[in-house]
Design a protein around this motif. Structure first.
Motif: not given
Length: 279
Positions: A1-10
């Protein structure tokens, strides 16, 4: 399954450490399934893992990290002190056991799992946690399931403010007063049981918002957490669900949506009451 391109906030914690606002919880995942769940989540772009000594799957978390090939320094790992290891020396010894099982020299966050107020040990335990931060074996330390009275006791008798308080928090138990206490004292709020063990997913308000935004009910609730500023880490071993859970950064709940969810407050716990639970 392809990785998400989402950038999770820190989120920056009160000691300068940063923590991804979204991660994977491994509560109730059997040890034999944990490595695969962790590896799969890391492949999808997760970089925050939440475990505990009482979950008995720290070894699986460590194995999943190694299998993933993601550098340890790119992953935020939390573990929590077992209830029967409270006290100064036991808390330090228990962390050594966690590090061995995880296969790492440090954790990013070490939490007192429950206050257990009748045992009167959490202040002594917290003094050990202060020493642990100085040792570098935990980049940050915090607590879980602490109420304002417990946090006040730490403030009165010790010098270090917890970086986080991990509490049960979902639309049926919104913890507004405790969240305000956290804001006033520089403590980040982490939410466990973020969808109330699934109870909120059938709520008409939540389902209506899911239809409105073209998202699942779980995605709506998890997005609500993020917009409140909570750190959240839902648990799942189903790859499609793990991928769905993190796909919440391409939409936003508006003010009316947030007000609608606010009306769902019911004071309903799915877990134990921290004032009376003694482990």
């Amino acid at each position: 399954m392809a990785p998400t391109t989402t950038t999770v906030p820190e989120i920056e914690l009160n000691n300068g450490t940063t923590i991804p606002q979204f991660g994977l919880g491994v509560f109730q995942i059997p040890e034999e399934d944990t490595a695969e769940a962790v590896r799969g989540a890391l492949e999808l772009g997760y970089r925050h893992l939440d475990t505990a000594q009482m979950y008995r799957n720290e070894q699986g978390v460590g194995e999943g990290i190694r299998q993933s090939g993601v550098p340890r320094e790119d992953i935020f790992v939390t573990t929590k002190l077992a209830n029967d290891a409270q006290g100064h020396d036991p808390a330090i010894t228990a962390l050594e056991g966690s590090l061995q099982r995880l296969g790492t020299d440090y954790v990013d966050l070490y939490l007192i799992h429950w206050p257990l107020p009748a045992k009167h040990l959490y202040v002594k335990t917290w003094r050990a946690f202060e020493e642990i931060t100085r040792s570098g074996k935990a980049r940050a330390v915090g607590v879980s399931n602490f109420q304002p009275a417990h946090l006040d006791a730490l403030a009165e008798k010790t010098d270090l403010v917890p970086a986080v308080n991990q509490i049960e928090l979902h639309p049926y138990l919104q913890q507004a007063e405790l969240r305000e206490y956290h804001r006033a004292h520089g403590i980040a709020t982490e939410a466990w049981s973020p969808i109330a063990q699934g109870e909120v997913l059938g709520d008409d308000v939540v389902k209506g918002l899911a239809d409105k935004h073209g998202k699942s009910a779980a995605q709506v609730v998890l997005r609500w957490h993020v917009q409140l500023g909570n750190i959240v880490f839902p648990k799942s071993v189903t790859p499609d669900r793990v991928k769905e859970n993190i796909d919440i950064f391409d939409f936003e709940l508006d003010a009316d949506d947030l007000k609608a969810i606010e009306t769902l407050e019911a004071g309903h716990r799915t877990g134990f009451d921290p004032d009376t639970f003694e482990g």
